[in-house]
Design a protein around this motif. Sequence first.
Motif, short mmCIF file in Angstrom:
data_model
loop_
_atom_site.label_atom_id
_atom_site.label_comp_id
_atom_site.label_asym_id
_atom_site.label_seq_id
_atom_site.Cartn_x
_atom_site.Cartn_y
_atom_site.Cartn_z
N SER A 72 -63.94 -23.49 -13.63
CA SER A 72 -62.84 -23.26 -12.69
C SER A 72 -61.61 -22.62 -13.31
N ASP A 73 -61.44 -22.73 -14.61
CA ASP A 73 -60.22 -22.31 -15.30
C ASP A 73 -58.98 -23.07 -14.83
N VAL A 74 -59.19 -24.25 -14.24
CA VAL A 74 -58.08 -25.12 -13.84
C VAL A 74 -57.62 -25.87 -15.10
N PRO A 75 -56.32 -25.91 -15.34
CA PRO A 75 -55.84 -26.67 -16.50
C PRO A 75 -56.24 -28.14 -16.38
N TYR A 76 -56.74 -28.70 -17.47
CA TYR A 76 -57.22 -30.09 -17.45
C TYR A 76 -56.10 -31.05 -17.09
N ILE A 77 -54.88 -30.71 -17.42
CA ILE A 77 -53.75 -31.58 -17.10
C ILE A 77 -53.64 -31.78 -15.59
N ASP A 78 -54.05 -30.79 -14.79
CA ASP A 78 -54.02 -30.95 -13.34
C ASP A 78 -54.91 -32.12 -12.90
N HIS A 79 -56.06 -32.25 -13.55
CA HIS A 79 -56.97 -33.34 -13.22
C HIS A 79 -56.34 -34.69 -13.52
N VAL A 80 -55.85 -34.88 -14.74
CA VAL A 80 -55.33 -36.20 -15.09
C VAL A 80 -54.05 -36.53 -14.32
N MET A 81 -53.24 -35.52 -14.01
CA MET A 81 -52.05 -35.77 -13.19
C MET A 81 -52.43 -36.18 -11.77
N LEU A 88 -44.23 -40.19 -21.13
CA LEU A 88 -45.68 -40.20 -21.36
C LEU A 88 -46.32 -38.92 -20.82
N LEU A 89 -45.93 -38.52 -19.62
CA LEU A 89 -46.48 -37.29 -19.04
C LEU A 89 -46.22 -36.10 -19.95
N ASN A 90 -45.03 -35.99 -20.49
CA ASN A 90 -44.72 -34.87 -21.39
C ASN A 90 -45.60 -34.91 -22.64
N TRP A 91 -45.84 -36.11 -23.18
CA TRP A 91 -46.71 -36.24 -24.35
C TRP A 91 -48.14 -35.84 -24.00
N VAL A 92 -48.64 -36.31 -22.85
CA VAL A 92 -50.00 -35.98 -22.42
C VAL A 92 -50.14 -34.47 -22.22
N LYS A 93 -49.14 -33.86 -21.60
CA LYS A 93 -49.17 -32.40 -21.40
C LYS A 93 -49.29 -31.67 -22.73
N LYS A 94 -48.53 -32.11 -23.72
CA LYS A 94 -48.59 -31.48 -25.04
C LYS A 94 -49.98 -31.66 -25.67
N LYS A 95 -50.53 -32.86 -25.54
CA LYS A 95 -51.83 -33.15 -26.14
C LYS A 95 -52.94 -32.30 -25.50
N TYR A 96 -52.87 -32.11 -24.19
CA TYR A 96 -53.90 -31.31 -23.51
C TYR A 96 -53.69 -29.82 -23.74
N GLY A 97 -52.46 -29.43 -24.04
CA GLY A 97 -52.19 -28.03 -24.35
C GLY A 97 -52.80 -27.09 -23.34
N GLY A 98 -53.57 -26.12 -23.80
CA GLY A 98 -54.18 -25.13 -22.93
C GLY A 98 -55.60 -25.47 -22.50
N LYS A 99 -56.01 -26.73 -22.68
CA LYS A 99 -57.38 -27.11 -22.32
C LYS A 99 -57.61 -26.88 -20.83
N ILE A 100 -58.73 -26.23 -20.53
CA ILE A 100 -59.07 -25.96 -19.13
C ILE A 100 -60.40 -26.61 -18.77
N ILE A 101 -60.61 -26.77 -17.48
CA ILE A 101 -61.87 -27.31 -16.98
C ILE A 101 -62.85 -26.13 -16.88
N PRO A 102 -63.98 -26.22 -17.58
CA PRO A 102 -64.94 -25.11 -17.52
C PRO A 102 -65.33 -24.80 -16.07
#
Length: 178
Positions: A24-33, A8-22
Amino acid sequence: MISKSEFLLNWVKKKYGGKIIPVSDVPYIDHVMAVAEIAANYAVFGYEAGLCHDMLKDHICTDVELIDALSSCAYSLAEINTIMVLVLELTDKYTSGAFPKLSKRERRRKENKRLSKVSATAQTIKYADLLYNMDWKLRYEPEKAKRYLKRKIRLLQRMDKGSTALRKKALDHAYSYI
Protein backbone atom coordinates in the motif's frame (compact mmCIF):
# COMPACT_ATOMS: atom_id res chain seq x y z
CA MET A 1 3.02 21.67 27.89
CA ILE A 2 3.23 18.39 25.98
CA SER A 3 1.35 15.44 27.51
CA LYS A 4 2.89 12.04 28.22
CA SER A 5 0.94 10.47 25.37
CA GLU A 6 2.03 13.19 22.91
CA PHE A 7 5.62 12.71 23.98
CA LEU A 8 5.23 8.97 23.43
CA LEU A 9 3.64 9.53 20.02
CA ASN A 10 6.59 11.68 18.95
CA TRP A 11 9.02 8.96 20.08
CA VAL A 12 7.05 6.25 18.24
CA LYS A 13 6.96 8.38 15.08
CA LYS A 14 10.74 8.74 15.20
CA LYS A 15 11.23 5.01 15.76
CA TYR A 16 9.02 4.08 12.80
CA GLY A 17 10.71 6.68 10.62
CA GLY A 18 9.92 6.01 6.97
CA LYS A 19 8.69 2.45 7.47
CA ILE A 20 5.78 1.70 5.15
CA ILE A 21 3.23 -1.07 4.91
CA PRO A 22 4.11 -3.24 1.91
CA VAL A 23 1.67 -3.28 -1.03
CA SER A 24 0.00 0.00 0.00
CA ASP A 25 2.89 2.41 0.63
CA VAL A 26 0.92 3.62 3.67
CA PRO A 27 3.23 4.82 6.44
CA TYR A 28 3.26 2.24 9.23
CA ILE A 29 2.75 4.99 11.78
CA ASP A 30 -0.76 5.47 10.33
CA HIS A 31 -1.60 1.92 11.40
CA VAL A 32 -0.39 2.22 14.99
CA MET A 33 -1.96 5.67 15.40
CA ALA A 34 -5.32 4.39 14.15
CA VAL A 35 -5.18 1.40 16.51
CA ALA A 36 -4.23 3.71 19.39
CA GLU A 37 -7.06 6.14 18.66
CA ILE A 38 -9.67 3.39 18.47
CA ALA A 39 -8.40 1.56 21.54
CA ALA A 40 -8.20 4.77 23.61
CA ASN A 41 -12.00 4.92 23.61
CA TYR A 42 -12.35 1.43 25.06
CA ALA A 43 -9.36 0.62 27.28
CA VAL A 44 -7.21 2.22 29.94
CA PHE A 45 -3.77 2.66 28.36
CA GLY A 46 -5.32 1.58 25.06
CA TYR A 47 -3.72 4.57 23.38
CA GLU A 48 -0.23 3.83 24.64
CA ALA A 49 -0.40 0.07 24.05
CA GLY A 50 -2.01 0.68 20.66
CA LEU A 51 0.88 2.91 19.62
CA CYS A 52 3.42 0.34 20.76
CA HIS A 53 1.63 -2.92 20.00
CA ASP A 54 3.80 -3.92 17.01
CA MET A 55 7.12 -2.43 18.07
CA LEU A 56 8.62 -5.57 19.59
CA LYS A 57 7.23 -7.89 16.91
CA ASP A 58 8.61 -5.68 14.15
CA HIS A 59 11.94 -5.18 15.96
CA ILE A 60 11.44 -1.41 16.02
CA CYS A 61 12.88 -1.40 19.52
CA THR A 62 13.69 -3.74 22.37
CA ASP A 63 11.61 -4.11 25.49
CA VAL A 64 14.32 -2.24 27.43
CA GLU A 65 14.24 0.65 24.94
CA LEU A 66 10.45 0.81 25.22
CA ILE A 67 10.60 0.83 29.02
CA ASP A 68 13.21 3.62 28.88
CA ALA A 69 11.05 5.61 26.47
CA LEU A 70 7.96 5.25 28.65
CA SER A 71 10.00 6.34 31.63
CA SER A 72 11.34 9.37 29.77
CA CYS A 73 7.73 10.26 28.87
CA ALA A 74 7.02 10.49 32.64
CA TYR A 75 4.89 7.38 32.97
CA SER A 76 5.01 5.95 36.48
CA LEU A 77 6.49 2.53 37.16
CA ALA A 78 2.99 1.08 37.60
CA GLU A 79 1.87 2.64 34.29
CA ILE A 80 4.96 1.35 32.50
CA ASN A 81 4.35 -2.14 33.86
CA THR A 82 0.72 -2.06 32.71
CA ILE A 83 1.63 -0.83 29.22
CA MET A 84 4.46 -3.34 28.88
CA VAL A 85 2.25 -6.26 29.92
CA LEU A 86 -0.24 -5.24 27.22
CA VAL A 87 2.45 -4.85 24.56
CA LEU A 88 3.92 -8.23 25.46
CA GLU A 89 0.48 -9.86 25.33
CA LEU A 90 -0.05 -8.35 21.87
CA THR A 91 3.36 -9.41 20.55
CA ASP A 92 3.24 -12.55 18.42
CA LYS A 93 4.90 -15.53 20.09
CA TYR A 94 4.44 -18.14 17.35
CA THR A 95 6.69 -16.60 14.72
CA SER A 96 8.54 -18.44 11.98
CA GLY A 97 11.82 -17.49 13.68
CA ALA A 98 10.78 -18.95 17.02
CA PHE A 99 8.99 -22.00 15.55
CA PRO A 100 10.57 -22.71 12.15
CA LYS A 101 9.30 -26.30 12.05
CA LEU A 102 5.66 -25.33 12.39
CA SER A 103 3.65 -24.49 9.28
CA LYS A 104 2.21 -21.01 8.92
CA ARG A 105 -1.25 -22.46 9.49
CA GLU A 106 -0.17 -24.19 12.71
CA ARG A 107 1.59 -21.06 13.98
CA ARG A 108 -1.54 -19.02 13.25
CA ARG A 109 -3.71 -21.57 15.06
CA LYS A 110 -1.46 -21.50 18.13
CA GLU A 111 -1.27 -17.70 18.06
CA ASN A 112 -5.05 -17.44 17.90
CA LYS A 113 -5.39 -19.83 20.81
CA ARG A 114 -2.88 -17.74 22.77
CA LEU A 115 -4.78 -14.53 21.97
CA SER A 116 -7.99 -16.08 23.26
CA LYS A 117 -6.32 -16.28 26.69
CA VAL A 118 -4.78 -12.80 26.98
CA SER A 119 -6.30 -10.13 29.20
CA ALA A 120 -9.55 -8.35 28.40
CA THR A 121 -7.64 -5.11 27.80
CA ALA A 122 -5.20 -6.76 25.39
CA GLN A 123 -8.12 -8.34 23.53
CA THR A 124 -9.80 -4.94 23.29
CA ILE A 125 -6.68 -3.46 21.71
CA LYS A 126 -6.50 -6.44 19.36
CA TYR A 127 -10.09 -5.72 18.27
CA ALA A 128 -8.94 -2.21 17.31
CA ASP A 129 -6.00 -3.71 15.41
CA LEU A 130 -8.31 -6.10 13.57
CA LEU A 131 -10.69 -3.29 12.58
CA TYR A 132 -7.84 -1.36 10.98
CA ASN A 133 -6.41 -4.48 9.33
CA MET A 134 -9.80 -5.47 7.88
CA ASP A 135 -10.19 -2.08 6.22
CA TRP A 136 -6.62 -2.22 4.94
CA LYS A 137 -7.16 -5.69 3.46
CA LEU A 138 -10.43 -4.65 1.81
CA ARG A 139 -8.77 -1.61 0.27
CA TYR A 140 -5.39 -2.97 -0.82
CA GLU A 141 -5.91 -6.72 -1.26
CA PRO A 142 -9.61 -7.16 -2.01
CA GLU A 143 -8.95 -10.47 -3.73
CA LYS A 144 -7.74 -11.87 -0.39
CA ALA A 145 -10.23 -10.07 1.83
CA LYS A 146 -13.01 -12.67 2.05
CA ARG A 147 -10.71 -15.45 3.25
CA TYR A 148 -8.95 -13.05 5.63
CA LEU A 149 -12.25 -11.83 7.09
CA LYS A 150 -13.42 -15.39 7.69
CA ARG A 151 -10.22 -16.12 9.63
CA LYS A 152 -10.63 -12.96 11.67
CA ILE A 153 -14.26 -13.80 12.46
CA ARG A 154 -13.09 -17.14 13.88
CA LEU A 155 -10.47 -15.32 15.93
CA LEU A 156 -13.00 -12.77 17.21
CA GLN A 157 -15.35 -15.58 18.17
CA ARG A 158 -12.60 -17.02 20.38
CA MET A 159 -11.50 -13.68 21.82
CA ASP A 160 -14.49 -12.84 23.98
CA LYS A 161 -13.06 -11.11 27.06
CA GLY A 162 -12.54 -7.58 25.73
CA SER A 163 -14.91 -4.68 25.18
CA THR A 164 -18.25 -6.10 24.10
CA ALA A 165 -19.03 -2.98 22.07
CA LEU A 166 -15.74 -2.96 20.15
CA ARG A 167 -15.84 -6.73 19.57
CA LYS A 168 -19.37 -6.41 18.17
CA LYS A 169 -18.23 -3.56 15.94
CA ALA A 170 -15.36 -5.69 14.59
CA LEU A 171 -17.57 -8.73 14.05
CA ASP A 172 -20.32 -6.69 12.37
CA HIS A 173 -17.72 -5.05 10.14
CA ALA A 174 -16.27 -8.41 9.08
CA TYR A 175 -19.67 -10.01 8.51
CA SER A 176 -20.80 -7.06 6.37
CA TYR A 177 -18.22 -7.98 3.71
CA ILE A 178 -18.56 -11.75 3.46
